[in-house]
Design a protein around this motif. Structure first.
Motif, mmCIF file in Angstrom:
data_model
loop_
_atom_site.group_PDB
_atom_site.id
_atom_site.type_symbol
_atom_site.label_atom_id
_atom_site.label_comp_id
_atom_site.label_asym_id
_atom_site.label_seq_id
_atom_site.Cartn_x
_atom_site.Cartn_y
_atom_site.Cartn_z
ATOM 1 N N MET A 113 0.836 -1.161 0.000
ATOM 2 C CA MET A 113 0.000 0.000 0.000
ATOM 3 C C MET A 113 0.890 1.236 0.000
ATOM 4 O O MET A 113 2.036 1.169 0.431
ATOM 5 C CB MET A 113 -0.910 0.023 1.219
ATOM 6 C CG MET A 113 -1.836 -1.160 1.330
ATOM 7 S SD MET A 113 -2.789 -1.104 2.858
ATOM 8 C CE MET A 113 -4.133 -0.096 2.315
ATOM 9 N N GLU A 114 0.321 2.344 -0.460
ATOM 10 C CA GLU A 114 1.084 3.583 -0.507
ATOM 11 C C GLU A 114 0.264 4.762 0.009
ATOM 12 O O GLU A 114 -0.957 4.778 -0.127
ATOM 13 C CB GLU A 114 1.526 3.891 -1.935
ATOM 14 C CG GLU A 114 2.556 2.931 -2.463
ATOM 15 C CD GLU A 114 2.964 3.246 -3.880
ATOM 16 O OE1 GLU A 114 2.266 4.018 -4.567
ATOM 17 O OE2 GLU A 114 3.999 2.717 -4.305
ATOM 18 N N VAL A 115 0.958 5.726 0.589
ATOM 19 C CA VAL A 115 0.358 6.980 1.019
ATOM 20 C C VAL A 115 1.150 8.089 0.332
ATOM 21 O O VAL A 115 2.383 8.067 0.350
ATOM 22 C CB VAL A 115 0.452 7.146 2.556
ATOM 23 C CG1 VAL A 115 0.000 8.531 2.977
ATOM 24 C CG2 VAL A 115 -0.356 6.080 3.262
ATOM 25 N N GLN A 116 0.422 9.027 -0.284
ATOM 26 C CA GLN A 116 1.070 10.156 -0.926
ATOM 27 C C GLN A 116 0.611 11.442 -0.277
ATOM 28 O O GLN A 116 -0.569 11.572 0.082
ATOM 29 C CB GLN A 116 0.725 10.204 -2.411
ATOM 30 C CG GLN A 116 1.704 9.445 -3.262
ATOM 31 C CD GLN A 116 1.499 9.741 -4.724
ATOM 32 O OE1 GLN A 116 0.566 9.212 -5.327
ATOM 33 N NE2 GLN A 116 2.358 10.544 -5.295
ATOM 34 N N GLY A 117 1.521 12.388 -0.133
ATOM 35 C CA GLY A 117 1.156 13.669 0.429
ATOM 36 C C GLY A 117 2.371 14.512 0.721
ATOM 37 O O GLY A 117 3.479 14.228 0.264
ATOM 38 N N ARG A 118 2.155 15.558 1.502
ATOM 39 C CA ARG A 118 3.208 16.506 1.851
ATOM 40 C C ARG A 118 3.585 16.289 3.316
ATOM 41 O O ARG A 118 2.717 16.180 4.175
ATOM 42 C CB ARG A 118 2.685 17.924 1.637
ATOM 43 C CG ARG A 118 3.723 19.001 1.785
ATOM 44 C CD ARG A 118 3.185 20.371 1.416
ATOM 45 N NE ARG A 118 2.655 20.438 0.063
ATOM 46 C CZ ARG A 118 3.388 20.626 -1.046
ATOM 47 N NH1 ARG A 118 4.694 20.739 -0.936
ATOM 48 N NH2 ARG A 118 2.815 20.689 -2.230
ATOM 49 N N ILE A 119 4.888 16.235 3.582
ATOM 50 C CA ILE A 119 5.355 16.028 4.959
ATOM 51 C C ILE A 119 4.985 17.228 5.817
ATOM 52 O O ILE A 119 5.308 18.362 5.486
ATOM 53 C CB ILE A 119 6.878 15.800 5.003
ATOM 54 C CG1 ILE A 119 7.237 14.504 4.266
ATOM 55 C CG2 ILE A 119 7.366 15.751 6.448
ATOM 56 C CD1 ILE A 119 8.727 14.246 4.182
ATOM 57 N N LYS A 120 4.287 16.955 6.905
ATOM 58 C CA LYS A 120 3.900 17.997 7.859
ATOM 59 C C LYS A 120 4.858 18.034 9.048
ATOM 60 O O LYS A 120 5.129 19.096 9.597
ATOM 61 C CB LYS A 120 2.472 17.739 8.353
ATOM 62 C CG LYS A 120 1.967 18.780 9.305
ATOM 63 C CD LYS A 120 0.525 18.574 9.658
ATOM 64 C CE LYS A 120 0.062 19.706 10.557
ATOM 65 N NZ LYS A 120 -1.362 19.849 10.545
ATOM 66 N N LEU A 121 5.364 16.851 9.458
ATOM 67 C CA LEU A 121 6.214 16.770 10.638
ATOM 68 C C LEU A 121 7.108 15.545 10.534
ATOM 69 O O LEU A 121 6.657 14.496 10.072
ATOM 70 C CB LEU A 121 5.328 16.656 11.885
ATOM 71 C CG LEU A 121 6.033 16.409 13.192
ATOM 72 C CD1 LEU A 121 5.693 17.514 14.171
ATOM 73 C CD2 LEU A 121 5.631 15.068 13.768
ATOM 74 N N ILE A 122 8.357 15.704 10.944
ATOM 75 C CA ILE A 122 9.266 14.559 11.093
ATOM 76 C C ILE A 122 9.779 14.604 12.522
ATOM 77 O O ILE A 122 10.449 15.566 12.920
ATOM 78 C CB ILE A 122 10.446 14.616 10.109
ATOM 79 C CG1 ILE A 122 9.956 14.608 8.657
ATOM 80 C CG2 ILE A 122 11.391 13.439 10.355
ATOM 81 C CD1 ILE A 122 11.059 14.755 7.627
ATOM 82 N N ALA A 123 9.461 13.584 13.293
ATOM 83 C CA ALA A 123 9.871 13.538 14.703
ATOM 84 C C ALA A 123 11.297 13.006 14.818
ATOM 85 O O ALA A 123 11.831 12.376 13.898
ATOM 86 C CB ALA A 123 8.913 12.658 15.496
ATOM 87 N N ASP A 124 11.900 13.241 15.970
ATOM 88 C CA ASP A 124 13.213 12.690 16.270
ATOM 89 C C ASP A 124 13.085 11.193 16.520
ATOM 90 O O ASP A 124 12.028 10.695 16.894
ATOM 91 C CB ASP A 124 13.808 13.359 17.510
ATOM 92 C CG ASP A 124 14.143 14.830 17.260
ATOM 93 O OD1 ASP A 124 14.455 15.187 16.105
ATOM 94 O OD2 ASP A 124 14.070 15.609 18.225
ATOM 95 N N THR A 125 14.188 10.488 16.357
ATOM 96 C CA THR A 125 14.214 9.045 16.630
ATOM 97 C C THR A 125 14.116 8.823 18.129
ATOM 98 O O THR A 125 14.792 9.485 18.915
ATOM 99 C CB THR A 125 15.504 8.418 16.085
ATOM 100 O OG1 THR A 125 15.578 8.672 14.678
ATOM 101 C CG2 THR A 125 15.543 6.923 16.332
ATOM 102 N N GLN A 126 13.236 7.881 18.519
ATOM 103 C CA GLN A 126 13.073 7.508 19.926
ATOM 104 C C GLN A 126 13.640 6.103 20.113
ATOM 105 O O GLN A 126 13.482 5.250 19.240
ATOM 106 C CB GLN A 126 11.602 7.503 20.310
ATOM 107 C CG GLN A 126 10.913 8.835 20.137
ATOM 108 C CD GLN A 126 9.407 8.705 20.342
ATOM 109 O OE1 GLN A 126 8.791 7.719 19.955
ATOM 110 N NE2 GLN A 126 8.819 9.715 20.970
ATOM 111 N N THR A 127 14.266 5.873 21.265
ATOM 112 C CA THR A 127 14.805 4.555 21.591
ATOM 113 C C THR A 127 14.111 4.050 22.844
ATOM 114 O O THR A 127 13.927 4.793 23.808
ATOM 115 C CB THR A 127 16.328 4.633 21.820
ATOM 116 O OG1 THR A 127 16.930 5.221 20.669
ATOM 117 C CG2 THR A 127 16.921 3.253 22.033
#
Length: 124
Positions: free
Chosen positions: A1-15
């Motif tokens: 499956m695919e989702v197309q759109g415009r990036i609104k937010l990119i979060a930091d990597t969580q561990t």
């Protein structure tokens, strides 16, 4: 499956935990009559895929839908869903119809090399 759109937010990597489980979330806003803000998570080594993208960029993300069952301490069974990304790429601009793009007019050579004798070579 695919989702197309415009990036609104990119979060930091969580561990998480002692095993070092890594997760990174991105929110994509779809471009349709009723835009949706879809949160997609990338896990483990896939978190690094988001490093080359930025807010506002048009993307296409390949996803898997994940579902799991959990029983709480009181014995109640609960169900959870998540959207997990495994590939992300810059979206190509949509072209209308199935036609390939037309090259510019100056890419064609003029048809000035016709022989005068060739103008009437029809067989009938």
């Amino acid at each position: 499956m695919e989702v197309q759109g415009r990036i609104k937010l990119i979060a930091d990597t969580q561990t998480f935990g002692t095993n070092g489980f890594r997760k990174r979330e991105v929110v994509v806003t779809t471009e349709e009559q009723y835009p949706q803000h879809i949160m997609i998570e990338f896990v483990q080594d896939k978190t690094d895929l988001l490093n080359n993208f930025q807010v506002g960029q048009q993307v296409k993300i390949s996803i898997n839908l994940r579902g799991r069952e959990w029983t709480n301490p009181q014995g109640e069974v609960k169900y959870f869903n998540s959207i997990q990304g495994w590939r992300i790429e810059a979206a190509q601009p949509e072209t209308s119809g199935d036609m390939p793009p037309m090259p510019p007019a100056d890419a064609f050579e003029p048809a000035s090399n016709l022989n005068e004798d060739d103008h009437d070579d029809l067989p009938f």
